[in-house]
Write a protein that holds these residues in place. Structure first.
Motif, PDB file in Angstrom:
ATOM      1  N   GLU A 296       0.826  -1.198   0.000  1.00 59.44           N
ATOM      2  CA  GLU A 296       0.000   0.000   0.000  1.00 59.44           C
ATOM      3  C   GLU A 296       0.856   1.242   0.000  1.00 59.44           C
ATOM      4  N   ARG A 297       0.286   2.297  -0.556  1.00 61.05           N
ATOM      5  CA  ARG A 297       0.978   3.587  -0.570  1.00 61.05           C
ATOM      6  C   ARG A 297       0.959   4.187   0.830  1.00 61.05           C
ATOM      7  N   GLN A 302       5.036  -2.571   5.319  1.00 58.97           N
ATOM      8  CA  GLN A 302       3.825  -3.225   4.829  1.00 58.97           C
ATOM      9  C   GLN A 302       3.433  -4.357   5.782  1.00 58.97           C
ATOM     10  N   SER A 303       2.136  -4.442   6.031  1.00 64.64           N
ATOM     11  CA  SER A 303       1.658  -5.559   6.852  1.00 64.64           C
ATOM     12  C   SER A 303       0.969  -6.541   5.930  1.00 64.64           C
ATOM     13  N   LYS A 304       1.717  -7.551   5.521  1.00 60.81           N
ATOM     14  CA  LYS A 304       1.149  -8.521   4.587  1.00 60.81           C
ATOM     15  C   LYS A 304       0.560  -9.683   5.353  1.00 60.81           C
ATOM     16  N   GLU A 305      -0.628 -10.095   4.911  1.00 62.60           N
ATOM     17  CA  GLU A 305      -1.201 -11.304   5.517  1.00 62.60           C
ATOM     18  C   GLU A 305      -0.419 -12.515   5.052  1.00 62.60           C
ATOM     19  N   ASN A 306      -0.133 -12.509   3.744  1.00 64.07           N
ATOM     20  CA  ASN A 306       0.578 -13.624   3.157  1.00 64.07           C
ATOM     21  C   ASN A 306       2.047 -13.246   2.997  1.00 64.07           C
ATOM     22  N   LYS A 307       2.902 -13.855   3.791  1.00 66.89           N
ATOM     23  CA  LYS A 307       4.310 -13.468   3.782  1.00 66.89           C
ATOM     24  C   LYS A 307       5.023 -13.949   2.522  1.00 66.89           C
ATOM     25  N   TYR A 312       7.703  -5.580  -2.841  1.00 64.57           N
ATOM     26  CA  TYR A 312       8.364  -4.700  -1.853  1.00 64.57           C
ATOM     27  C   TYR A 312       8.761  -3.416  -2.550  1.00 64.57           C
ATOM     28  N   ARG A 313       8.960  -2.394  -1.772  1.00 67.91           N
ATOM     29  CA  ARG A 313       9.465  -1.142  -2.321  1.00 67.91           C
ATOM     30  C   ARG A 313      10.840  -0.876  -1.740  1.00 67.91           C
ATOM     31  N   VAL A 324       7.300   2.908  -7.314  1.00 66.87           N
ATOM     32  CA  VAL A 324       7.720   1.718  -8.045  1.00 66.87           C
ATOM     33  C   VAL A 324       7.703   0.523  -7.112  1.00 66.87           C
ATOM     34  N   LEU A 325       6.977  -0.499  -7.548  1.00 65.91           N
ATOM     35  CA  LEU A 325       6.883  -1.719  -6.766  1.00 65.91           C
ATOM     36  C   LEU A 325       7.785  -2.772  -7.395  1.00 65.91           C
TER      37      LEU A 325
END
Lengths: 333, 223
Positions: A296-297, A302-307, A312-313, A324-325
């Motif tokens: 997310e911007r 980032q809090s990812k549910e799925n690691k 990544y930025r 840019v991602l």
């Protein structure tokens, strides 16, 4: 941007999304780089040179880190074989600048990202081709284990380069881009010093004098100025193409359609590793990729549910909020 | 400026109840009525004036023309093309010849074939037309010189400006397009060969963008 706007919204331009930054954008151009697909062929970089009137500065100036590659491919080698680079690169460059190639033979070991190493082009009397190992000559580099990282201006939303410019030559556009106005730039180089990615390039010389001898000047892109010495420049996400697409959309009374145009690097990439588009449009390819990878911007972490998700930025912990991602490369263990 | 006069005229004839009561004045007999009618006339005049001024003095609705004067050099062209005869006398629309103005960045110079489309039959005995016919027969275009040139770092599109001031502009008709062209090119219909009469610098553009609420982003124009 008018002076009024600068004075009124200055602090808002400098803040990230978390602090309620300036986010009333018409568009939000963003990019996705899939490192799994990147083969390091440098086609994007070449396309960028052709599109954006970038001068080829020559070997010597390249050795002094003056290459104007708005999009560069950084090369990294696998960890286990990584050995410290014995020859001190800075010493080599100093010798080179004075016109004395290093007398002492330096032991070269396969290591280090080469795009960042000045003085690597010609060492020990060997040409670049010889060392890289074409024509059956043994390479100094590893046979495998290279990874590539295309680096273009990250178009940060809380850009570190913007607040330090004394003349507001770099500012944030309503498109969410980090703009550089050449006419206003006085060449203080603060922005370049403040960019954590080192993606701003300064015209130390009038490179165009040597870069396009006749009739090569015919190849210059008229939609873009040829920069003279004393100004800073950087990747613009091909603003000239954005401009044309937006003009066309406006003439036809519609919005810019996703995939209607793309930047030169995206257009050229043979493996489709790069994706470009408007992130305000939830149906665009880029915003789908961003949301799929749960990036997310306006976040520093980032809090990812799925690691397992690869997105990544780069250096987002600095709260630069890049556009840019990058999608991490998956390696076989 | 003649534009101011024209617009004033237009507003007076269209100024509704106030104006019409002023016109009706001779029907009243008593001096009181006459005074009232006079007051109404004066009021109507001022209303018309103020609305004319709000337009910046031109007949183009919803537009404030840019301000600025410039003394451009006379550019010598291969043929001394008389804009005045074509536009002022014969009322040919600018976009008949500069046909790309409404669909591209540049207005364009017409090909010789377009000139010959008329001049095969019209005014063939005139010296300038004879010169043109020579070019035509040699199959060689006249080397027109550029008069209005903005710097290379400027992005300017004719089409968007025409869209804003002519095609999407309520109350504006296409046959009045010379008034819009005159914003930046001056009154070309009074000139023979065009010469630069407006500065066409950043201040000139920026003032107009500010007055007409145009985009104000550096990257809109600077490239």
């Amino acid at each position: 941007m008018s002076l009024d706007n600068i004075l009124t919204n200055w602090s808002r331009y400098r803040k990230g999304a978390e602090e309620g930054g300036f986010h009333e954008y018409e568009h939000q151009w963003g990019m996705v780089v899939d490192l799994n697909k990147c083969i390091g062929c440098n086609a994007c970089s070449v396309a960028c040179y052709a599109e954006n009137n970038l001068p080829v500065v020559g070997e010597k100036r390249c050795g002094k880190n003056q290459a104007m590659n708005w999009l560069r491919i950084e090369r990294y080698w696998d960890e286990p074989d990584l050995e410290p680079y014995k020859a001190t690169p800075t010493a080599n460059v100093d010798a080179w600048i004075e016109g004395n190639p290093p007398a002492k033979k330096t032991e070269l070991k396969p290591s280090m990202p080469s795009s960042y190493l000045p003085g690597l082009l010609e060492l020990e009397g060997k040409s670049f081709t010889e060392r890289v190992g074409f024509d059956g000559i043994k390479s100094e580099f590893q046979d495998f284990g290279a990874s590539f990282l295309p680096m273009m201006c990250q178009q940060c939303h809380a850009a570190t380069c913007e607040p330090v410019c004394p003349v507001a030559a770099t500012y944030h556009t309503p498109d969410g881009l980090n703009a550089q106005v050449y006419n206003r730039c006085i060449g203080s180089r603060y922005c370049s010093n403040n960019c954590p990615y080192r993606l701003r390039y300064f015209n130390f010389w009038s490179y165009y004098e040597d870069a396009w001898p006749e009739p090569l000047h015919m190849q210059l892109n008229p939609d873009l100025s040829v920069r003279d010495k004393g100004v800073m420049e950087k990747c613009t996400f091909c603003i000239q193409r954005i401009r044309v697409a937006k003009d066309k959309a406006k003439m036809e009374d519609r919005k810019v359609i996703d995939g209607e145009f793309s930047t030169a690097c995206v257009q050229t990439c043979p493996t489709g590793a790069l994706v470009f588009g408007d992130m305000q449009d939830p149906d665009s390819h880029v915003s789908k990729l961003w949301s799929y990878h749960q990036v997310e911007r306006g976040k520093t972490k980032q809090s990812k549910e799925n690691k397992e998700l690869r997105g990544y930025r780069i250096l987002e912990g600095l709260n630069t909020d890049p556009s840019v991602l990058y999608l991490e490369r998956v390696r076989e263990v | 400026m003649s534009h101011g006069y024209l617009s004033l005229h237009g507003y007076l004839s269209l100024s509704g109840p106030v104006g019409s009561s002023g016109v009706a004045a001779p029907h009243y007999r008593g001096s009181r009525y006459f005074l009232m009618a006079l007051a109404a006339m004066v009021l109507g005049f001022f209303l018309a004036m103020s609305s004319a001024w709000a337009d910046g003095g031109t007949g183009v609705p919803n537009a404030v023309p840019p301000k600025g004067e410039y003394e451009g050099k006379n550019v010598e062209q291969p043929i001394e093309f008389p804009h005045n005869i074509h536009v002022d006398v014969n009322k040919i629309n600018c976009m008949y010849c500069h046909t790309y103005a409404r669909r591209s960045k540049v207005a364009g110079i017409p090909p010789t074939s377009k000139c010959m489309g008329c001049h095969l039959v019209i005014a063939t005995d005139k010296p300038r037309i004879k010169k043109l016919t020579e070019y035509w027969e040699k199959k060689e275009p006249p080397r027109w010189k550029k008069v209005h040139d903005v710097p290379d770092f400027v992005h300017f599109t004719h089409e968007k400006h025409l869209k804003r001031f002519v095609f999407d502009n309520e109350g504006m008709s296409v046959d009045r397009v010379p008034e819009v062209c005159a914003f930046c090119h001056g009154e070309v219909k009074k000139m023979t060969v065009a010469h630069k009469v407006k500065p066409l610098n950043m201040g000139f553009c920026a003032r107009c963008h500010e007055a007409n609420k145009g985009p104000f982003d550096c990257w809109k124009c600077h490239k």
